[in-house]
Design an enzyme around this catalytic site. Structure first.
Site, PDB file in Angstrom:
ATOM      1  N   GLY A   1      -8.482 -11.099  86.061  1.00  0.00           N
ATOM      2  CA  GLY A   1      -7.039 -11.065  85.909  1.00  0.00           C
ATOM      3  C   GLY A   1      -6.388 -11.746  87.086  1.00  0.00           C
ATOM      4  O   GLY A   1      -6.840 -11.620  88.229  1.00  0.00           O
TER       5      GLY A   1
ATOM      6  N   SER B   1      -5.283 -10.331  92.027  1.00  0.00           N
ATOM      7  CA  SER B   1      -6.410 -10.654  91.157  1.00  0.00           C
ATOM      8  C   SER B   1      -7.350  -9.465  91.068  1.00  0.00           C
ATOM      9  O   SER B   1      -7.470  -8.679  92.008  1.00  0.00           O
ATOM     10  CB  SER B   1      -7.158 -11.885  91.696  1.00  0.00           C
ATOM     11  OG  SER B   1      -8.151 -12.303  90.782  1.00  0.00           O
ATOM     12  N   ASP B   2      -7.994  -9.343  89.919  1.00  0.00           N
ATOM     13  CA  ASP B   2      -8.976  -8.280  89.731  1.00  0.00           C
ATOM     14  C   ASP B   2     -10.027  -8.776  88.743  1.00  0.00           C
ATOM     15  O   ASP B   2      -9.737  -9.635  87.900  1.00  0.00           O
ATOM     16  CB  ASP B   2      -8.316  -7.000  89.204  1.00  0.00           C
ATOM     17  CG  ASP B   2      -9.241  -5.809  89.315  1.00  0.00           C
ATOM     18  OD1 ASP B   2      -9.410  -5.292  90.439  1.00  0.00           O
ATOM     19  OD2 ASP B   2      -9.834  -5.400  88.295  1.00  0.00           O
ATOM     20  N   GLN B   3     -11.235  -8.239  88.856  1.00  0.00           N
ATOM     21  CA  GLN B   3     -12.328  -8.703  88.007  1.00  0.00           C
ATOM     22  C   GLN B   3     -13.217  -7.546  87.584  1.00  0.00           C
ATOM     23  O   GLN B   3     -13.483  -6.626  88.368  1.00  0.00           O
ATOM     24  CB  GLN B   3     -13.174  -9.729  88.757  1.00  0.00           C
ATOM     25  CG  GLN B   3     -14.296 -10.334  87.925  1.00  0.00           C
ATOM     26  CD  GLN B   3     -15.156 -11.278  88.739  1.00  0.00           C
ATOM     27  OE1 GLN B   3     -15.919 -10.837  89.592  1.00  0.00           O
ATOM     28  NE2 GLN B   3     -15.026 -12.573  88.496  1.00  0.00           N
TER      29      GLN B   3
END
Length: 199
Positions: free
Chosen positions: A112, A75-77
């Site tokens: 994501g 995950s990424d933000q």
């Protein structure tokens, strides 16, 4: 009783974020944590949605060699204000500048999410948007908040799960956990599609 998810296949979080770890723990499943250690810089001209989708997948794939038969979560933000990606402030002066700029504005967070089945090399990737409308913020409000919570490693300079909620006029999105960094509603659906329902 059917075997649990962890008995069938390990669940791995490809992140060192304590916030993502706390969120994933809400699902009540045992999981391992592994540092993906990737370069998170955007590519030239890369849009926010493409960036978070790419990094979520890269994080999951970075740890796949260590977990060859697992369900791996990446995950990424990023936060976007006026079309510009704003990252983690890192220190107090930058956090003040970010919150002054966000005052009275709408900041959109894009998270994501990738679920990679490293055994079959099948993956699911999604991007979850979440909008935060900030109250008009005075310098005194900004300083009081930052001194109390010190959110210098958080995109946008706040912790929505903490006192940061006092900075907002309203929140707009399908999944409040996406704002903290791991969209659990979408993740639950991905796990079900991967043949690993939680319930």
């Amino acid at each position: 009783m059917p075997p649990s998810l962890s008995e069938r296949v390990p669940l791995v979080l490809a992140s060192t974020s304590p916030f993502r770890r706390e969120l994933l723990a809400r699902l009540g499943l045992p999981f391992a944590v592994c540092d993906p250690a990737i370069d998170e810089d955007p590519l030239p001209g890369e849009e926010a949605t493409g960036l978070v989708a790419r990094l979520a997948e890269r994080k999951a794939r970075a740890v796949a060699p260590l977990w060859p038969a697992a369900l791996i979560i990446g995950s990424d933000q990023v936060a976007v204000l006026d079309g510009e990606i704003i990252g983690k402030p890192g220190d107090h002066p930058r956090a003040v500048a970010q919150l002054r700029r966000a005052s009275g504005q709408t900041v959109t967070f894009y998270t994501g999410l990738c679920l990679l089945d490293s055994g079959s090399d099948q993956q699911q990737v999604a991007v979850e948007p979440f909008r935060v409308v900030f109250r008009p913020l005075t310098t005194a409000m900004i300083e009081a908040y930052l001194h109390r919570e010190q959110p210098y490693q958080c995109a946008g300079s706040f912790k929505s799960e903490g006192l940061g909620i006092a900075l907002f006029e309203r929140l707009d999105g399908d999944d409040p956990t996406s704002l903290i960094g791991l969209p659990l509603i979408r993740l639950t659906r991905m796990l079900e599609a991967a043949g690993a329902p939680i319930l």
